[in-house]
Design a protein around this motif. Structure first.
Motif, PDB file in Angstrom:
ATOM      1  N   UNK A   1       0.828  -1.204   0.000  1.00 19.20           N
ATOM      2  CA  UNK A   1       0.000   0.000   0.000  1.00 19.20           C
ATOM      3  C   UNK A   1       0.865   1.258   0.000  1.00 19.20           C
ATOM      4  N   UNK A   2       1.922   1.250   0.824  1.00 16.22           N
ATOM      5  CA  UNK A   2       2.803   2.405   0.908  1.00 16.22           C
ATOM      6  C   UNK A   2       3.606   2.618  -0.358  1.00 16.22           C
ATOM      7  N   UNK A   3       4.094   1.525  -0.938  1.00 16.77           N
ATOM      8  CA  UNK A   3       4.875   1.612  -2.172  1.00 16.77           C
ATOM      9  C   UNK A   3       4.049   2.249  -3.281  1.00 16.77           C
ATOM     10  N   UNK A   4       2.860   1.717  -3.504  1.00 12.81           N
ATOM     11  CA  UNK A   4       2.025   2.203  -4.602  1.00 12.81           C
ATOM     12  C   UNK A   4       1.569   3.636  -4.365  1.00 12.81           C
ATOM     13  N   UNK A   5       1.289   3.979  -3.113  1.00 12.52           N
ATOM     14  CA  UNK A   5       0.855   5.345  -2.801  1.00 12.52           C
ATOM     15  C   UNK A   5       1.973   6.340  -3.070  1.00 12.52           C
ATOM     16  N   UNK A   6       3.188   6.010  -2.643  1.00 13.55           N
ATOM     17  CA  UNK A   6       4.323   6.914  -2.861  1.00 13.55           C
ATOM     18  C   UNK A   6       4.594   7.100  -4.350  1.00 13.55           C
ATOM     19  N   UNK A   7       4.534   6.016  -5.105  1.00 19.79           N
ATOM     20  CA  UNK A   7       4.774   6.105  -6.545  1.00 19.79           C
ATOM     21  C   UNK A   7       3.673   6.913  -7.229  1.00 19.79           C
ATOM     22  N   UNK A   8       2.434   6.718  -6.807  1.00 20.61           N
ATOM     23  CA  UNK A   8       1.334   7.466  -7.415  1.00 20.61           C
ATOM     24  C   UNK A   8       1.396   8.945  -7.038  1.00 20.61           C
ATOM     25  N   UNK A   9       2.002   9.255  -5.892  1.00 17.48           N
ATOM     26  CA  UNK A   9       2.139  10.652  -5.465  1.00 17.48           C
ATOM     27  C   UNK A   9       3.254  11.384  -6.206  1.00 17.48           C
ATOM     28  N   UNK A  10       4.111  10.624  -6.896  1.00 19.02           N
ATOM     29  CA  UNK A  10       5.152  11.285  -7.676  1.00 19.02           C
ATOM     30  C   UNK A  10       6.569  10.807  -7.442  1.00 19.02           C
ATOM     31  N   UNK A  11       6.763   9.846  -6.521  1.00 18.61           N
ATOM     32  CA  UNK A  11       8.112   9.289  -6.336  1.00 18.61           C
ATOM     33  C   UNK A  11       8.506   8.517  -7.593  1.00 18.61           C
ATOM     34  N   UNK A  12       9.794   8.529  -7.916  1.00 14.91           N
ATOM     35  CA  UNK A  12      10.268   7.887  -9.141  1.00 14.91           C
ATOM     36  C   UNK A  12      10.967   6.563  -8.866  1.00 14.91           C
ATOM     37  N   UNK A  13      11.280   6.308  -7.591  1.00 16.19           N
ATOM     38  CA  UNK A  13      11.971   5.075  -7.248  1.00 16.19           C
ATOM     39  C   UNK A  13      11.707   4.688  -5.810  1.00 16.19           C
ATOM     40  N   UNK A  14      12.069   3.456  -5.474  1.00 14.36           N
ATOM     41  CA  UNK A  14      11.770   2.935  -4.141  1.00 14.36           C
ATOM     42  C   UNK A  14      12.847   1.924  -3.774  1.00 14.36           C
ATOM     43  N   UNK A  15      13.630   2.234  -2.742  1.00 18.38           N
ATOM     44  CA  UNK A  15      14.741   1.372  -2.350  1.00 18.38           C
ATOM     45  C   UNK A  15      14.615   0.958  -0.892  1.00 18.38           C
ATOM     46  N   UNK A  16      14.986  -0.273  -0.596  1.00 19.36           N
ATOM     47  CA  UNK A  16      15.038  -0.705   0.793  1.00 19.36           C
ATOM     48  C   UNK A  16      16.402  -0.324   1.367  1.00 19.36           C
ATOM     49  N   UNK A  17      16.427  -0.038   2.668  1.00 18.44           N
ATOM     50  CA  UNK A  17      17.636   0.506   3.286  1.00 18.44           C
ATOM     51  C   UNK A  17      18.763  -0.509   3.442  1.00 18.44           C
TER      52      UNK A  17
END
Length: 210
Positions: A93-109
């Motif tokens: 849910x968080x991944x898709x929401x962030x991407x739909x809000x305009x984030x261009x990438x998603x990395x785990x720490x």
């Protein structure tokens, strides 16, 4: 190398040690410059427009406005900046929401600094950096049955159950109380017309709900 040729990076991360570690490692790499670092969106808001970063590394779990919510505001403050989310937990849910809000990438720490630097370069060159497990999650989302009887939260809980996690662990990961998890599990069983965790997972997989 002239400053204008460097990739300008801003880090927004509330963990002081992690923030300073990222900054030192990125700053020491040829071709990069960390122009600013902040511990919250609120702290960054007044300055980030002037910072003019090429890439913003944004923690998803910030005090105050969350990283997911901050994406929209940051895009307004510095439209040309590309935002890459940083997270410990990869909740769908968080991944898709962030991407739909305009984030261009998603990395785990838990990625290496080499992978992080490569991901920043990917963003600047027009690509979309996703950790392997995040990319797999996004792809699986498109494979799911669009007519699922389960809510997003119920699907998230069932997925964690399928990973062998108990109710206490699920409650901690999702920042909800145990009774809420228990209620969701009960509703999952009712909607899937099953009587156990094993049956729920098997049926969900058969129906492509996971």
């Amino acid at each position: 190398m002239k400053d204008k040729d460097l990739i300008r990076v801003t880090i927004i991360e509330d963990d002081h040690v992690l923030r300073e570690t990222y900054a030192a490692l990125i700053d020491s790499e040829p071709g990069f410059i960390v122009v600013s670092s902040y511990n919250s969106y609120e702290q960054s808001a007044a300055e980030i427009g002037a910072d003019d970063p090429d890439v913003i590394l944004l923690d998803i779990e910030l005090p105050g406005l969350s990283g997911i919510e901050a994406v929209t505001h940051l895009k307004q403050l510095t439209p040309r900046s590309q935002i890459v989310m940083l997270t410990v937990h990869q909740f769908e849910e968080g991944v898709l929401k962030a991407l739909s809000n305009g984030a261009i990438g998603y990395l785990t720490k838990d990625i290496s600094i080499e992978k992080m630097l490569s991901s920043i370069r990917t963003v600047v060159s027009g690509g979309v950096p996703l950790s392997d497990n995040i990319a797999r999650m996004v792809i699986q989302t498109f494979h799911k049955n669009p007519n699922s009887p389960l809510s997003e939260r119920q699907t998230e809980i069932l997925k964690l159950m399928s990973q062998g996690k108990g109710r206490g662990e699920i409650a901690n990961e999702l920042n909800i109380d145990g009774e809420t998890v228990k209620s969701h599990v009960k509703n999952i069983y009712l909607k899937l017309e099953v009587g156990s965790k094993v049956e729920a997972i098997q049926k969900a997989k058969a129906l492509k709900l996971l």
